[in-house]
Design a protein around this motif. Structure first.
Motif, short mmCIF file in Angstrom:
data_model
loop_
_atom_site.label_atom_id
_atom_site.label_comp_id
_atom_site.label_asym_id
_atom_site.label_seq_id
_atom_site.Cartn_x
_atom_site.Cartn_y
_atom_site.Cartn_z
N PRO A 24 0.86 -1.11 -0.13
CA PRO A 24 0.03 0.07 0.10
C PRO A 24 0.92 1.17 0.06
CG PRO A 24 -0.05 -0.93 2.02
CD PRO A 24 0.68 -2.00 1.16
N ALA A 25 0.31 2.30 -0.65
CA ALA A 25 1.20 3.47 -0.91
C ALA A 25 0.39 4.62 -1.54
CB ALA A 25 2.64 3.07 -1.61
N ILE A 26 0.91 5.63 -1.58
CA ILE A 26 0.49 6.57 -2.38
C ILE A 26 1.20 6.56 -3.76
CG2 ILE A 26 -0.01 9.10 -2.69
CD1 ILE A 26 -0.19 9.56 0.15
N TYR A 27 0.69 6.50 -5.01
CA TYR A 27 1.13 6.42 -6.18
C TYR A 27 1.32 7.93 -6.82
CZ TYR A 27 1.94 1.70 -6.01
OH TYR A 27 2.36 0.22 -5.69
N TYR A 28 2.65 8.66 -7.18
CA TYR A 28 2.64 9.87 -7.52
C TYR A 28 2.89 10.00 -9.17
CZ TYR A 28 2.44 11.38 -2.86
OH TYR A 28 2.22 11.78 -1.45
N CYS A 29 2.16 10.68 -10.10
CA CYS A 29 2.57 10.70 -11.24
C CYS A 29 3.70 11.76 -11.25
CB CYS A 29 1.49 11.18 -12.03
SG CYS A 29 1.84 11.40 -14.16
N TYR A 30 4.69 11.60 -12.27
CA TYR A 30 6.00 12.44 -12.43
C TYR A 30 6.31 12.81 -14.04
CZ TYR A 30 10.86 12.56 -13.47
OH TYR A 30 12.01 13.13 -13.66
N GLY A 31 6.45 13.85 -14.01
CA GLY A 31 7.07 14.41 -15.39
C GLY A 31 8.21 15.24 -15.28
N ARG A 32 8.88 15.06 -16.36
CA ARG A 32 9.97 16.05 -16.46
C ARG A 32 9.85 16.63 -17.78
NH1 ARG A 32 16.08 14.18 -14.76
NH2 ARG A 32 15.27 14.67 -12.99
N GLN A 33 9.86 18.07 -17.81
CA GLN A 33 9.84 18.88 -19.15
C GLN A 33 11.24 19.92 -19.40
OE1 GLN A 33 6.31 20.40 -21.24
NE2 GLN A 33 6.76 22.24 -19.80
N ASP A 34 11.55 19.85 -20.72
CA ASP A 34 12.48 21.01 -21.11
C ASP A 34 11.60 22.01 -21.69
OD1 ASP A 34 15.32 20.79 -23.23
OD2 ASP A 34 14.34 22.43 -22.22
N ASP A 35 11.50 23.21 -20.99
CA ASP A 35 10.86 24.32 -21.54
C ASP A 35 11.73 25.36 -22.23
OD1 ASP A 35 10.60 26.45 -18.55
OD2 ASP A 35 12.39 25.61 -19.85
N GLY A 36 12.94 24.90 -22.70
CA GLY A 36 13.80 25.61 -23.56
C GLY A 36 14.76 26.44 -22.85
N VAL A 37 14.44 26.79 -21.57
CA VAL A 37 15.37 27.63 -20.46
C VAL A 37 15.80 26.48 -19.48
CG1 VAL A 37 15.39 29.40 -18.79
CG2 VAL A 37 14.01 29.62 -21.06
N ASP A 38 14.91 25.75 -18.81
CA ASP A 38 15.31 24.91 -17.86
C ASP A 38 14.67 23.56 -17.84
OD1 ASP A 38 14.71 27.72 -15.65
OD2 ASP A 38 16.64 26.73 -16.24
N VAL A 39 14.91 22.59 -17.23
CA VAL A 39 14.45 21.27 -17.23
C VAL A 39 13.81 21.26 -15.98
CG1 VAL A 39 14.96 18.68 -17.24
CG2 VAL A 39 15.96 20.12 -18.75
N ASN A 40 12.65 20.96 -15.52
CA ASN A 40 11.92 20.98 -14.30
C ASN A 40 11.05 19.83 -14.08
OD1 ASN A 40 12.32 23.87 -13.36
ND2 ASN A 40 11.16 24.34 -15.39
N ASP A 41 11.06 19.21 -12.85
CA ASP A 41 10.08 18.13 -12.74
C ASP A 41 8.73 18.58 -12.07
OD1 ASP A 41 12.94 16.37 -11.20
OD2 ASP A 41 12.07 16.59 -13.38
#
Length: 119
Positions: A90-107
């Protein structure tokens, strides 16, 4: 900003299956990676599976063969087929995404969806 919204968690019996789902919305430019992490009570958040663009799918070793991640790049969604759930998972399941917006890479993270396993 990018929003990740999960659904599809819930209560499952040991040995059963669930398929949580996550959809991304907002200012989506170039999503490098999407996937799932989980956090059990009293434990650190840990990798479940991720599916990066142009790379190999990553699974936690303990989950290979039971969990399968699927990603739709066009629809900007990711889901996780979880089979043969174990009482200790049992746990909390988290969706994750990583994006490059052309300036930074953010999670980015979703708010989480609870998975409870009954024995």
């Amino acid at each position: 900003q990018v929003q990740l919204v999960e659904s599809g968690g819930g209560l499952v019996q040991a040995g059963g299956s669930l398929r949580p789902y996550c959809a991304a919305s907002g200012r989506i430019l170039r999503v490098l990676d999407m996937g799932w992490y989980r956090q059990a009570p009293g434990k650190q958040r840990e990798l479940v599976a991720t599916r990066p663009i142009g790379g190999s799918t990553n699974y936690a070793d303990s989950l290979k063969g039971r969990f399968t991640i699927s990603r739709d790049v066009i629809k900007k969604t990711v889901d996780l087929q979880m089979n043969n759930q174990k009482p200790e998972e049992p746990a909390i399941y988290y969706c994750y995404g990583r994006q490059d917006d052309g300036v930074d890479v953010n999670d980015y993270w979703g708010q989480g969806t609870q998975v409870t396993v009954s024995s």
